[in-house]
Design a protein around this motif. Structure first.
Motif, short mmCIF file in Angstrom:
data_model
loop_
_atom_site.label_atom_id
_atom_site.label_comp_id
_atom_site.label_asym_id
_atom_site.label_seq_id
_atom_site.Cartn_x
_atom_site.Cartn_y
_atom_site.Cartn_z
N ALA A 99 6.50 7.87 4.19
CA ALA A 99 6.02 6.80 5.06
C ALA A 99 5.64 7.34 6.44
O ALA A 99 4.58 7.02 6.98
N LYS A 100 6.49 8.17 6.99
CA LYS A 100 6.24 8.72 8.32
C LYS A 100 5.04 9.66 8.34
O LYS A 100 4.35 9.79 9.36
N ARG A 101 4.80 10.32 7.23
CA ARG A 101 3.66 11.24 7.16
C ARG A 101 2.40 10.58 6.62
O ARG A 101 1.36 11.22 6.47
N GLY A 102 2.50 9.28 6.33
CA GLY A 102 1.33 8.53 5.90
C GLY A 102 0.84 8.85 4.51
O GLY A 102 -0.35 8.68 4.20
N PHE A 103 1.73 9.30 3.63
CA PHE A 103 1.33 9.71 2.29
C PHE A 103 1.10 8.53 1.35
O PHE A 103 0.31 8.63 0.40
N LEU A 104 1.83 7.42 1.56
CA LEU A 104 1.77 6.29 0.64
C LEU A 104 1.27 5.02 1.34
O LEU A 104 1.53 4.82 2.52
N LEU A 105 0.60 4.16 0.56
CA LEU A 105 0.16 2.88 1.08
C LEU A 105 1.32 1.90 1.15
O LEU A 105 2.18 1.88 0.26
N ASP A 106 1.35 1.09 2.17
CA ASP A 106 2.28 -0.02 2.27
C ASP A 106 1.78 -1.11 1.33
O ASP A 106 0.68 -1.65 1.52
N VAL A 107 2.56 -1.40 0.30
CA VAL A 107 2.13 -2.40 -0.70
C VAL A 107 2.97 -3.67 -0.62
O VAL A 107 3.00 -4.47 -1.56
N SER A 108 3.63 -3.89 0.50
CA SER A 108 4.51 -5.06 0.66
C SER A 108 3.80 -6.35 0.30
O SER A 108 4.38 -7.23 -0.37
N ASP A 109 2.55 -6.50 0.72
CA ASP A 109 1.81 -7.75 0.48
C ASP A 109 1.37 -7.91 -0.96
O ASP A 109 0.99 -9.01 -1.38
N ARG A 110 1.40 -6.85 -1.74
CA ARG A 110 0.99 -6.94 -3.14
C ARG A 110 2.14 -7.40 -4.04
O ARG A 110 1.92 -7.83 -5.18
N ILE A 111 3.36 -7.30 -3.57
CA ILE A 111 4.54 -7.60 -4.40
C ILE A 111 4.88 -9.08 -4.31
O ILE A 111 5.10 -9.61 -3.21
N PRO A 112 4.94 -9.81 -5.43
CA PRO A 112 5.30 -11.23 -5.42
C PRO A 112 6.65 -11.44 -4.74
O PRO A 112 7.60 -10.69 -4.98
N SER A 113 6.75 -12.46 -3.92
CA SER A 113 7.97 -12.70 -3.14
C SER A 113 9.19 -12.95 -4.01
O SER A 113 10.31 -12.59 -3.64
N ASP A 114 9.00 -13.55 -5.19
CA ASP A 114 10.16 -13.87 -6.03
C ASP A 114 10.74 -12.64 -6.72
O ASP A 114 11.81 -12.70 -7.32
N TYR A 115 10.04 -11.51 -6.64
CA TYR A 115 10.57 -10.28 -7.23
C TYR A 115 11.83 -9.79 -6.50
O TYR A 115 12.67 -9.11 -7.10
N SER A 116 11.93 -10.11 -5.24
CA SER A 116 13.05 -9.58 -4.43
C SER A 116 14.40 -9.91 -5.02
O SER A 116 15.31 -9.07 -5.03
N GLU A 117 14.56 -11.13 -5.53
CA GLU A 117 15.84 -11.54 -6.10
C GLU A 117 15.98 -11.20 -7.56
O GLU A 117 17.09 -11.15 -8.10
N GLN A 118 14.86 -10.94 -8.22
CA GLN A 118 14.89 -10.68 -9.66
C GLN A 118 15.20 -9.22 -9.99
O GLN A 118 15.59 -8.90 -11.10
N ILE A 119 15.04 -8.34 -9.01
CA ILE A 119 15.24 -6.91 -9.21
C ILE A 119 16.48 -6.45 -8.44
O ILE A 119 16.75 -6.92 -7.34
N PHE A 120 17.25 -5.53 -9.02
CA PHE A 120 18.46 -5.04 -8.39
C PHE A 120 18.16 -4.43 -7.02
O PHE A 120 17.17 -3.70 -6.84
N GLN A 121 19.03 -4.70 -6.07
CA GLN A 121 18.84 -4.16 -4.72
C GLN A 121 18.84 -2.63 -4.72
O GLN A 121 18.11 -2.00 -3.96
N GLY A 122 19.66 -2.03 -5.59
CA GLY A 122 19.69 -0.57 -5.67
C GLY A 122 18.35 0.01 -6.07
O GLY A 122 18.01 1.14 -5.71
N ALA A 123 17.55 -0.78 -6.80
CA ALA A 123 16.21 -0.34 -7.18
C ALA A 123 15.26 -0.46 -5.99
O ALA A 123 14.41 0.42 -5.76
N TRP A 124 15.39 -1.53 -5.22
CA TRP A 124 14.50 -1.72 -4.07
C TRP A 124 14.65 -0.62 -3.03
O TRP A 124 13.68 -0.23 -2.37
N THR A 125 15.85 -0.09 -2.88
CA THR A 125 16.04 0.98 -1.88
C THR A 125 15.19 2.20 -2.19
O THR A 125 14.94 3.02 -1.31
N THR A 126 14.74 2.30 -3.43
CA THR A 126 13.91 3.43 -3.85
C THR A 126 12.57 3.45 -3.13
O THR A 126 11.99 4.51 -2.92
N VAL A 127 12.06 2.29 -2.79
CA VAL A 127 10.68 2.20 -2.28
C VAL A 127 10.60 1.67 -0.85
O VAL A 127 9.50 1.49 -0.31
#
Length: 415
Positions: A99-127
């Motif tokens: 993120a700091k080196r600008g290698f990846l796109l910020d895709v926050s707006d592409r992810i459906p909001s209801d996914y946040s609760e449906q996916i394990f928090q430990g998985a979200w920390t990955t991205v």
């Protein structure tokens, strides 16, 4: 004149055909994956074939590399623009740097909001980094304790170890009875896999990598964990070749019936129970990695991985469509034998639970205690320093305290 008219008409038809073909030409995207642990190459190719069938205008070129080459491949391709990758698999320890080196796109707006609760928090920390999401979690993984049920039974041991001390005690019983020469096998080559084993043991013993931003891995449970690792070698309980072993080496040794205990990722469960791949199929037990009496009941390292879109991708929409297919609940449940889904509801679905109830039960406990490696942009450099110092202790070239003190001083200078 008539012949010329026919010729012109034919030429026009040919040109129209070329234009039509061009209009329907495939968009080709290039994706980078890992060739070890988690989903197999066969699984990824099958998932991709399903995607291409549903998206006939998109062609996916797959590239597989060993885990140890994944980071360098992504970094090297970062300046390639449209000639680089469109989709990359990245480890939980890299988002801060990328993120700091600008290698990846910020895709926050592409992810459906209801996914946040449906996916394990430990998985979200990955991205995630600094409140933004740089991909979709794909592999939710940790290392489990695998054990040979038959060996434990021959040794008169009723249940697998709940603590690391119990694991030493049981290993000594198994060794003394002549059941196997080296009861324990590990991924202790000078690699990230070794850091994952160290993190697992350290976290259970109350150790930390950093406290208040300062190195703490030369104190308390962090030193105790390395002493444990070295001691198991000195006592002849851990296979000395572990110091050169990768995850696949661990799998082969355990599957050949040459170890009673092994720490490895989810994927080994299916392969160690496959008669085509293993001599001990049907004799494999799986449990959360042990804890430490008075401190923890189980231990786990966050070994999750995500899929992201490099900033230079010329086809971000097609790349996101591919990522969405790979990470959706249905796809993950279909290919859940080597890697469990990121979706909470999947853990009650028969396609996931049937035949691997013990794995799912272990996962529910382990996912809740997954410990992260340092989520900092300089992680790669920090890991290299720790790998060198930890490995020299395992080789008998230094003691744990001195080695970790040296690593702490060097890490403090780059923090």
């Amino acid at each position: 004149m008539k012949l010329k008219k026919i010729a012109l008409t034919s030429a026009a038809f040919a040109l129209a055909s070329v234009m039509h073909t061009t209009a329907l030409a495939e968009t080709t995207i290039k994706a980078l994956f890992m060739s070890q642990a988690a989903y197999s190459e066969t699984d990824v190719k099958s998932m991709t074939a399903e995607f291409e069938k549903s998206n006939p205008d998109v062609k996916v070129n797959l590239e597989f590399v060993p885990y140890d080459a994944l980071h360098s491949k992504i970094v090297a391709a970062s300046g390639a623009g449209s000639q680089g990758y469109d989709v990359v698999l990245f480890d939980v320890i890299w988002p801060a740097e990328f993120a700091k080196r600008g290698f990846l796109l910020d895709v926050s707006d592409r992810i459906p909001s209801d996914y946040s609760e449906q996916i394990f928090q430990g998985a979200w920390t990955t991205v995630e980094y600094a409140g933004k999401r740089y991909g979709m979690p794909w592999i939710l993984d940790t290392k489990y304790l695998f054990y040979n049920k038959e060996m434990l039974s021959k040794a008169g041991i009723a249940t697998p170890p709940k603590t690391w001390d119990e694991m030493l005690q049981q290993s000594k019983i198994i060794k003394d009875k002549g059941i196997v020469k080296y009861p324990m096998v590990w991924n202790w080559s000078q690699s990230e896999g070794m850091i994952c084993d160290y993190t697992t043991i350290m976290s259970s013993m109350g150790g930390d990598f950093f406290i208040d931003g300062k190195p703490a891995f030369n104190t308390g449970g962090a030193v105790q964990a390395l002493n444990y690792m070295r001691g198991s070698l000195d006592d002849g309980l851990s296979n000395p070749s572990s110091r050169e072993f990768s995850e696949e080496d661990v799998r082969r040794v355990f599957s050949n019936g040459e170890a009673a205990f092994a720490l490895n990722w989810t994927y080994m469960n299916a392969l160690a129970n496959d008669p085509k791949e293993s001599k001990i199929a049907g004799k494999v037990g799986i449990a959360p990695a042990p804890g430490t009496a008075g401190i923890s009941t189980a231990s786990a390292v966050n070994g999750s991985m995500g899929l992201g879109i490099p900033s230079g991708s010329a086809h971000p929409d097609e790349a996101w469509a591919f990522i969405s297919h790979l990470t959706k609940q249905g796809t993950q449940e279909q290919f859940s034998k080597l890697s469990l889904p990121i979706w909470k509801k999947s853990y009650t679905v028969p396609a996931v639970t049937n035949g691997q109830q013990d794995l799912v039960a272990a996962a529910k406990e382990s996912i809740a205690v997954m410990y992260p490696r340092p989520l900092v942009k300089s992680y790669a450099e920090i890991s290299d320093i720790l790998q060198l110092r930890i490995h020299e202790v395992l080789l008998g070239k230094n003691d744990a305290q001195s080695a970790l003190d040296a690593a702490s001083k060097k890490v403090a200078r780059i923090r």
